[in-house]
Design an enzyme around this catalytic site. Structure first.
Site, PDB file in Angstrom:
ATOM      1  N   LYS A 132     -32.030  -2.510  17.282  1.00 41.46           N
ATOM      2  CA  LYS A 132     -33.226  -1.942  16.656  1.00 41.46           C
ATOM      3  C   LYS A 132     -32.873  -0.590  16.032  1.00 41.46           C
ATOM      4  CE  LYS A 132     -37.990  -0.723  17.969  1.00 41.46           C
ATOM      5  NZ  LYS A 132     -38.931  -0.639  19.117  1.00 41.46           N
ATOM      6  N   SER A 207     -42.763  -3.084  18.041  1.00 41.70           N
ATOM      7  CA  SER A 207     -42.001  -2.485  16.965  1.00 41.70           C
ATOM      8  C   SER A 207     -40.580  -3.046  16.846  1.00 41.70           C
ATOM      9  CB  SER A 207     -41.939  -0.963  17.160  1.00 41.70           C
ATOM     10  OG  SER A 207     -41.342  -0.616  18.397  1.00 41.70           O
ATOM     11  N   SER A 231     -43.480  -3.217  22.798  1.00 41.29           N
ATOM     12  CA  SER A 231     -42.666  -3.352  21.595  1.00 41.29           C
ATOM     13  C   SER A 231     -41.456  -4.256  21.730  1.00 41.29           C
ATOM     14  CB  SER A 231     -42.209  -1.965  21.130  1.00 41.29           C
ATOM     15  OG  SER A 231     -43.318  -1.146  20.846  1.00 41.29           O
TER      16      SER A 231
END
Length: 533
Positions: A132, A207, A231
């Site tokens: 990420k 996210s 997330s």
């Protein structure tokens, strides 16, 4: 008293606003169902190397059945194919990864490591890992997907990346997120929107949505995400994979953006593993927690017959909250029913589960004292932007920030619509519920609960589903470990599944149950597959 009544009225108005929004949402959703176009198909999986777990691939590499180069290169080639459709990758180190894989193969050929050493000290030797973008990888993009940080590169690896490298893993690319990790839609003004591999009309979540999309598509085998309101777990649900939020504060957040030294923020936020196969969660967690002060006993077998199993199908009806859809409730029921074979009598959670969970979650975030800077200005990173003004500018295209990030910034800074007494009241209520749940679960209890109220949602409607984040976020507030477990696809071909929660430092229970449910219900289901070998 007057102020308290006023703020209660404001909270009620907020719920009423979402109730009205839900009516509009229901109408628009039906219209979209009628006019929606066919989704774009992602390229199918055509190489059998893409169907193995990281654990299995690492074993084959140690035994010289396959090369690190073949594993890394095969995943890179599939990443390139699917990314044309998904838009999940925002930076890559493909050349460097190939070089590192060849070095690994040369070390194996020269006998630098024996099988036992690799198995014990480098369990991910030669395995590609995707990351990420909020997590620092030296030399790679580290912008938080914010225009204000455009072009910024990480000067060093985050601690979790150092641990993964030490375990032999090879970072291959960085994946898309919402701006500054704010939102359940991985969309931003720098890189655009990431699509869902099962149906590109739907969101991949946030996210950690870029991670979820690559993993769901079979292009990544393991990935590192971060979780502050779900997330890791939400993208895991939306993309049909496993995602684990570890116990609070057992994994270092150093190298994460947005950043804050605030103790509460550090408690709420954690890096976590995302995988296609349940067995990889355990290996991944051992690596990530290898420098932790807490012994999670991840090698200690879990006797499933000794488990206490509790469940809830969702929250009780509450103003502004949308109901859990039947297919998600059915996943909870299937999970609960499955444990009957172990002579376990699952019990509906014997704790009053308040409708004020939304307020408990929001008030906790309002208690963060050192708020991370979410609205970064490109010309002056130290400048504090006014989120209210930015919200007014957004409809006219005059702001450099997304609406979802600006709303988060406004709420954190103003605490709207909470008063200090509201925050104190809901914080105490949350602590009381946490203690009851802690006493109930103990060292051998698990709680089966929805990860979200429905499968993946249309990308334009994420704001309408904001309150549904509470299903995940409450366990960030409590600091409990929680794992999302995929349980097949629904009638539309979208992934469904459940969340498994345990008491702090009992992550091993979550991981053991994830493996059990994978065996029972199949786990990850590829969006498309056409094997050539």
């Amino acid at each position: 008293m007057t102020l308290r009544f006023f703020m209660y009225t404001m909270l009620l108005k907020l719920r009423i606003i979402f109730s009205i929004l839900n009516i509009i949402y229901a109408i628009l959703y039906r219209i979209v169902l009628l006019i929606r176009k066919k989704p774009q198909r992602i390229p199918p999986i055509t190489d059998s190397l893409l169907t193995f777990s990281a654990t299995a691939l690492a074993k084959k590499i140690r035994q010289r059945e396959i090369t690190c180069y073949d594993v890394v290169n095969t995943h890179i080639q599939h990443i390139k194919k699917v990314n044309c459709v998904l838009n999940a990758v925002i930076d890559y180190r493909f050349v460097e990864a190939i070089i590192e894989a060849k070095i690994c193969d040369k070390q194996l050929a020269n006998g630098k490591f024996d099988i036992k050493t690799l198995e014990k000290e480098k369990p991910l030797y030669g395995i590609p890992v995707t990351v990420k973008e909020c997590c620092a990888v030296k030399g790679c993009s580290h912008t938080g997907c914010s225009l204000g940080r455009k072009g910024m590169k990480a000067s060093h690896d985050a601690l979790v990346i150092k641990l993964l490298r030490n375990a032999g893993a090879i970072p291959v690319c960085l994946t898309n997120t919402p701006e500054m990790c704010c939102g359940v839609e991985s969309s931003n003004l720098l890189h655009g929107r990431t699509c869902n591999p099962y149906d590109t009309r739907y969101t991949s979540g946030g996210s950690s949505g870029g991670e979820g999309a690559l993993l769901g598509a079979g292009a990544s085998v393991i990935g590192i995400g971060s979780d502050i309101i779900g997330s890791v777990r939400l993208p895991a649900l939306f993309n049909g994979i496993f995602g684990h939020k570890p116990t609070a504060e057992i994994i270092s957040n150093i190298g994460h953006i947005p950043e804050s030294e605030d103790k509460l923020y550090q408690k709420l936020l954690t890096f976590g593993p995302m995988t296609r196969y349940a067995e990889d969660l355990g290996v991944f967690m051992k690596v990530l927690t290898s420098t932790s002060d807490h012994n999670l006993r991840l090698d200690v077998p879990v006797d499933l017959r000794q488990l206490k199993v509790y469940y809830r199908f969702g929250m009780d009806d509450a103003l502004g909250m949308l109901p859990v859809v039947p297919e998600i409730k059915d996943c909870v029921l299937k999970t609960v029913t499955h444990f009957a074979q172990y002579d376990i009598r699952p019990e509906k959670l014997p704790i009053e589960w308040p409708t004020e969970l939304v307020e408990i979650v929001l008030s906790t975030f309002m208690s963060i004292k050192e708020i991370p800077n979410l609205l970064v200005d490109a010309s002056d990173p130290k400048l504090k932007k006014n989120p209210a003004i930015e919200i007014l500018k957004i409809p006219f295209g005059l702001s450099q920030y997304t609406m979802q990030t600006t709303i988060y910034a406004l709420m954190l800074e103003t605490h709207f619509p909470f008063s200090e007494s509201d925050i104190s009241h809901y914080t105490k209520q949350g602590k009381a519920i946490r203690q009851k749940l802690l006493d109930l679960l103990g060292e051998n209890g698990i709680f089966i609960y929805p990860t979200f109220r429905c499968p993946a949602i249309f990308s334009k409607f994420t704001l309408c589903e904001t309150l549904s984040n509470v299903y995940c976020a409450i366990f960030n507030v409590f600091g409990f470990p929680a794992v999302h477990v995929p349980m097949g696809l629904n009638h539309e071909g979208l992934p469904i599944g459940v969340q498994v929660i345990a008491a702090p430092y009992q992550d091993r229970l979550c991981l053991a149950v994830a493996k059990e449910l994978e065996t029972a219900f199949g786990g990850w289901v590829p969006p498309s597959i056409s094997l050539s070998k």
